[in-house]
Scaffold this active site. Structure first.
Site, PDB file in Angstrom:
ATOM      1  N   GLY A  51      36.056  13.290  53.194  1.00 63.28           N
ATOM      2  CA  GLY A  51      35.893  11.891  52.305  1.00 63.28           C
ATOM      3  C   GLY A  51      34.695  11.607  52.182  1.00 63.28           C
ATOM      4  N   GLY A  53      28.132  10.957  52.708  1.00 69.11           N
ATOM      5  CA  GLY A  53      27.701   9.144  53.006  1.00 69.11           C
ATOM      6  C   GLY A  53      28.333   8.892  53.546  1.00 69.11           C
ATOM      7  N   SER A  57      36.197  18.034  50.442  1.00 66.50           N
ATOM      8  CA  SER A  57      37.391  18.818  49.905  1.00 66.50           C
ATOM      9  C   SER A  57      37.807  16.931  49.344  1.00 66.50           C
ATOM     10  CB  SER A  57      37.650  18.847  51.638  1.00 66.50           C
ATOM     11  OG  SER A  57      37.593  17.973  52.365  1.00 66.50           O
TER      12      SER A  57
END
Length: 200
Positions: free
Chosen positions: A32, A35, A106
């Site tokens: 993701g 943050g 990623s």
């Protein structure tokens, strides 16, 4: 250089090491935006697993870049190499019989596919932290989005470097609508169901 190398078989394998720990080794791969809540959720999940007497190890993006991958930058090539190294480390920890939790942006599907192939489909659980960019920028816990918007950080995912969302993650979590404990419980339920399926 690798043409003269031969993989050395060991007499004790991952299944036996896992049995000694009374668990099945797995990799829970969080992906993701910066943050999005990856590290928060990964830490909460590891704590829950530890409370249930399971043997774990958490690989977090910043920690790895401060050590193993401190020689890498944030170009596409360096990001690819970062994930390749993490995949190989996770594979070793799987062989040690551990439940591995990884928290890395990623951003590229091809790199996550590489991780899946290195680790092995049977051991790989992809968890997409689907937090919108606007919310990640609002949180900006490290002040990185502000710097990226000012041009002080280049190749920042979501700003001037792409994030390719998973198309079919095993689990998708929206941290703007789901409580942390509910997310952890959902992942634990998935892990237990996955273990039952693979041992049936």
């Amino acid at each position: 250089m690798t043409k003269n190398l031969v993989a050395q078989a060991t007499l004790v394998g991952s299944d036996q090491r896992g049995q000694l720990k009374h668990q099945r080794p797995l990799v829970i791969w969080f992906t993701g935006l910066s943050g999005s809540g990856k590290s928060t959720l990964a830490n909460a999940l590891e704590l829950a697993l530890a409370d249930s007497k399971r043997h774990t190890y958490l690989l977090d993006g910043d920690n790895i870049r401060l050590g193993l991958c401190q020689d890498l930058g944030f170009s596409d090539a360096d990001r690819k190499e970062n994930i390749r190294r993490i995949s190989e480390v996770a594979k070793l920890f799987i062989d040690a019989g551990l439940i591995v939790i990884t928290a890395f942006i990623s951003p590229f599907r091809s790199d996550r596919d590489l991780a899946r192939s290195v680790i092995g489909e049977d051991y790989f659980i992809e968890v997409f932290i689907d937090t919108p960019l606007a919310e990640c920028e609002r949180r900006d816990p490290k002040g990185l989005y502000g710097k990226a918007r000012q041009g002080l950080i280049k190749n920042f995912t979501g700003i001037d470097s792409a994030y390719e969302a998973p198309e079919n993650p095993h689990i998708k979590i929206d941290t703007t609508s789901e409580h942390l404990t509910d997310s952890v419980d959902r992942i634990l339920e998935y892990i237990d169901a996955r273990i039952k399926t693979n041992t049936a």
